[in-house]
Design a protein around this motif. Structure first.
Motif, PDB file in Angstrom:
ATOM      1  N   ASP A  50       0.807  -1.222   0.000  1.00 54.02           N
ATOM      2  CA  ASP A  50       0.000   0.000   0.000  1.00 54.02           C
ATOM      3  C   ASP A  50       0.837   1.267   0.000  1.00 54.02           C
ATOM      4  OD1 ASP A  50      -2.262  -1.626   0.122  1.00 54.02           O
ATOM      5  OD2 ASP A  50      -2.349  -1.536   2.318  1.00 54.02           O
ATOM      6  N   ILE A  51       2.160   1.129   0.049  1.00 52.70           N
ATOM      7  CA  ILE A  51       3.051   2.288   0.172  1.00 52.70           C
ATOM      8  C   ILE A  51       3.645   2.653  -1.184  1.00 52.70           C
ATOM      9  CG2 ILE A  51       5.162   3.159   1.253  1.00 52.70           C
ATOM     10  CD1 ILE A  51       4.645   1.123   3.530  1.00 52.70           C
ATOM     11  N   SER A  52       3.602   3.947  -1.488  1.00 54.49           N
ATOM     12  CA  SER A  52       4.288   4.446  -2.687  1.00 54.49           C
ATOM     13  C   SER A  52       5.191   5.611  -2.292  1.00 54.49           C
ATOM     14  CB  SER A  52       3.285   4.874  -3.762  1.00 54.49           C
ATOM     15  OG  SER A  52       2.476   5.932  -3.296  1.00 54.49           O
ATOM     16  N   ILE A  53       6.214   5.819  -3.104  1.00 55.13           N
ATOM     17  CA  ILE A  53       7.256   6.803  -2.795  1.00 55.13           C
ATOM     18  C   ILE A  53       7.514   7.690  -4.010  1.00 55.13           C
ATOM     19  CG2 ILE A  53       9.683   7.115  -2.132  1.00 55.13           C
ATOM     20  CD1 ILE A  53       8.111   5.495  -0.044  1.00 55.13           C
ATOM     21  N   VAL A  68      14.425  -1.592   0.770  1.00 48.66           N
ATOM     22  CA  VAL A  68      14.491  -2.572   1.851  1.00 48.66           C
ATOM     23  C   VAL A  68      13.236  -2.500   2.719  1.00 48.66           C
ATOM     24  CG1 VAL A  68      15.681  -3.189   3.994  1.00 48.66           C
ATOM     25  CG2 VAL A  68      16.991  -2.739   1.936  1.00 48.66           C
ATOM     26  N   VAL A  69      12.804  -1.308   3.046  1.00 48.98           N
ATOM     27  CA  VAL A  69      11.662  -1.160   3.947  1.00 48.98           C
ATOM     28  C   VAL A  69      10.339  -1.403   3.228  1.00 48.98           C
ATOM     29  CG1 VAL A  69      10.419   0.454   5.445  1.00 48.98           C
ATOM     30  CG2 VAL A  69      12.924   0.370   5.491  1.00 48.98           C
ATOM     31  N   THR A  70      10.171  -0.840   2.029  1.00 51.26           N
ATOM     32  CA  THR A  70       8.849  -0.855   1.388  1.00 51.26           C
ATOM     33  C   THR A  70       8.730  -1.756   0.167  1.00 51.26           C
ATOM     34  OG1 THR A  70       9.317   0.950  -0.156  1.00 51.26           O
ATOM     35  CG2 THR A  70       8.537   1.566   2.067  1.00 51.26           C
ATOM     36  N   ARG A  71       9.846  -2.149  -0.410  1.00 50.35           N
ATOM     37  CA  ARG A  71       9.866  -2.894  -1.680  1.00 50.35           C
ATOM     38  C   ARG A  71       9.234  -2.070  -2.816  1.00 50.35           C
ATOM     39  NH1 ARG A  71      13.163  -6.736  -2.274  1.00 50.35           N
ATOM     40  NH2 ARG A  71      11.769  -7.835  -3.623  1.00 50.35           N
ATOM     41  N   ALA A  72       9.176  -0.754  -2.649  1.00 47.06           N
ATOM     42  CA  ALA A  72       8.530   0.120  -3.632  1.00 47.06           C
ATOM     43  C   ALA A  72       9.225   0.087  -4.986  1.00 47.06           C
ATOM     44  CB  ALA A  72       8.468   1.557  -3.104  1.00 47.06           C
ATOM     45  N   VAL A  73      10.541  -0.001  -4.999  1.00 45.36           N
ATOM     46  CA  VAL A  73      11.269  -0.008  -6.269  1.00 45.36           C
ATOM     47  C   VAL A  73      10.880  -1.245  -7.071  1.00 45.36           C
ATOM     48  CG1 VAL A  73      13.540  -0.048  -7.358  1.00 45.36           C
ATOM     49  CG2 VAL A  73      13.181   1.318  -5.283  1.00 45.36           C
ATOM     50  N   SER A  74      10.980  -2.409  -6.477  1.00 47.79           N
ATOM     51  CA  SER A  74      10.680  -3.646  -7.205  1.00 47.79           C
ATOM     52  C   SER A  74       9.193  -3.797  -7.514  1.00 47.79           C
ATOM     53  CB  SER A  74      11.202  -4.867  -6.440  1.00 47.79           C
ATOM     54  OG  SER A  74      10.627  -4.943  -5.163  1.00 47.79           O
ATOM     55  N   GLY A  76       7.359  -1.263  -8.490  1.00 50.04           N
ATOM     56  CA  GLY A  76       6.996  -0.214  -9.436  1.00 50.04           C
ATOM     57  C   GLY A  76       6.234   0.933  -8.782  1.00 50.04           C
ATOM     58  N   ALA A  77       6.413   1.107  -7.470  1.00 52.87           N
ATOM     59  CA  ALA A  77       5.721   2.160  -6.727  1.00 52.87           C
ATOM     60  C   ALA A  77       6.709   3.228  -6.254  1.00 52.87           C
ATOM     61  CB  ALA A  77       4.978   1.552  -5.539  1.00 52.87           C
ATOM     62  N   TYR A  78       7.814   3.377  -6.978  1.00 49.14           N
ATOM     63  CA  TYR A  78       8.872   4.318  -6.626  1.00 49.14           C
ATOM     64  C   TYR A  78       9.142   5.207  -7.832  1.00 49.14           C
ATOM     65  CZ  TYR A  78      13.536   5.924  -5.157  1.00 49.14           C
ATOM     66  OH  TYR A  78      14.632   6.686  -4.796  1.00 49.14           O
ATOM     67  N   THR A  79       9.049   6.517  -7.612  1.00 52.60           N
ATOM     68  CA  THR A  79       9.260   7.490  -8.682  1.00 52.60           C
ATOM     69  C   THR A  79      10.292   8.508  -8.227  1.00 52.60           C
ATOM     70  OG1 THR A  79       6.932   7.280  -9.290  1.00 52.60           O
ATOM     71  CG2 THR A  79       8.104   9.181 -10.153  1.00 52.60           C
ATOM     72  N   PHE A  99      11.130  13.949   0.078  1.00 53.52           N
ATOM     73  CA  PHE A  99      10.462  12.705  -0.310  1.00 53.52           C
ATOM     74  C   PHE A  99       8.987  12.826  -0.008  1.00 53.52           C
ATOM     75  CE2 PHE A  99      14.417  12.260   2.053  1.00 53.52           C
ATOM     76  CZ  PHE A  99      15.276  11.876   1.035  1.00 53.52           C
ATOM     77  N   ARG A 100       8.199  12.074  -0.730  1.00 56.83           N
ATOM     78  CA  ARG A 100       6.775  11.947  -0.427  1.00 56.83           C
ATOM     79  C   ARG A 100       6.470  10.471  -0.290  1.00 56.83           C
ATOM     80  NH1 ARG A 100       5.531  16.607  -4.474  1.00 56.83           N
ATOM     81  NH2 ARG A 100       5.934  18.307  -3.041  1.00 56.83           N
ATOM     82  N   MET A 101       5.873  10.120   0.817  1.00 57.70           N
ATOM     83  CA  MET A 101       5.473   8.744   1.057  1.00 57.70           C
ATOM     84  C   MET A 101       3.961   8.732   1.186  1.00 57.70           C
ATOM     85  SD  MET A 101       6.605   6.175   4.143  1.00 57.70           S
ATOM     86  CE  MET A 101       8.097   5.539   3.411  1.00 57.70           C
ATOM     87  N   ALA A 102       3.317   7.817   0.473  1.00 61.57           N
ATOM     88  CA  ALA A 102       1.862   7.723   0.522  1.00 61.57           C
ATOM     89  C   ALA A 102       1.437   6.317   0.921  1.00 61.57           C
ATOM     90  CB  ALA A 102       1.269   8.072  -0.838  1.00 61.57           C
ATOM     91  N   ILE A 103       0.398   6.280   1.713  1.00 61.99           N
ATOM     92  CA  ILE A 103      -0.303   5.041   2.029  1.00 61.99           C
ATOM     93  C   ILE A 103      -1.753   5.323   1.678  1.00 61.99           C
ATOM     94  CG2 ILE A 103      -0.981   3.394   3.805  1.00 61.99           C
ATOM     95  CD1 ILE A 103       1.535   4.186   5.359  1.00 61.99           C
ATOM     96  N   GLY A 104      -2.192   4.748   0.567  1.00 61.82           N
ATOM     97  CA  GLY A 104      -3.528   5.070   0.075  1.00 61.82           C
ATOM     98  C   GLY A 104      -3.594   6.540  -0.279  1.00 61.82           C
TER      99      GLY A 104
END
Length: 163
Positions: A50-53, A68-74, A76-79, A99-104
């Motif tokens: 649910d986390i994007s960066i 490592v913490v969010t797996r956002a890169v792998s 596809g939730a990392y920009t 940085f901007r971190m979003a949950i929903g």
């Protein structure tokens, strides 16, 4: 929250995954995530899925700490958005220490405060051809910054806004 159950991720895991090349930024982003997650999800452990960066900094320490913490890169939730206007500390460099971190639909905007990274850090990092002595100095400085950042409360390192 991993796929099925919570996992505890400490900075040693981030450092082991990343290595030492950008240890200061890995520590800064580790602390930024601690602050953002406490703000965005104070009562529950959020699911990684649910986390994007959005990162204003393209560096490997930043990317690896988020991964490592969010797996956002792998996932596809990392920009990377170098146009983020906050925490632009290096004139002439297209880089933001924010940085901007979003949950929903909840978003935390996190900007590193001026002074967390000393001017000497920027001088060394943005020197095109460092001498061996400068490389050693930069390596020691990155380790020192990482230790200092990790010893502080995350709220003292960043300006943080929830949106």
């Amino acid at each position: 929250m991993a796929e099925e159950e919570p996992i505890e991720i400490g900075f040693p895991m981030v450092a082991a995954y990343h290595g030492q090349s950008a240890l200061a930024m890995a520590a800064i982003v580790f602390q930024a995530q601690r602050a953002a997650l406490a703000l965005l999800s104070p009562e529950a452990i959020p699911a990684r899925r649910d986390i994007s960066i959005v990162s204003g900094h393209p560096g490997p320490g930043v990317r690896d700490a988020f991964e490592v913490v969010t797996r956002a890169v792998s996932r596809g939730a990392y920009t990377i958005d170098r146009a983020l206007p906050e925490a632009r500390f290096v004139p002439g460099q297209d880089i933001s220490y924010s940085f901007r971190m979003a949950i929903g639909d909840r978003i935390a905007e996190i900007a590193l405060l001026r002074g967390v990274l000393p001017e000497r850090f920027f001088e060394l990092v943005f020197t095109k051809a460092r001498t061996a002595a400068q490389e050693r100095e930069l390596s020691a400085l990155k380790r020192s910054i990482a230790a200092e950042v990790l010893a502080k409360d995350p709220g003292t390192l960043f300006s943080i806004r929830a949106g």
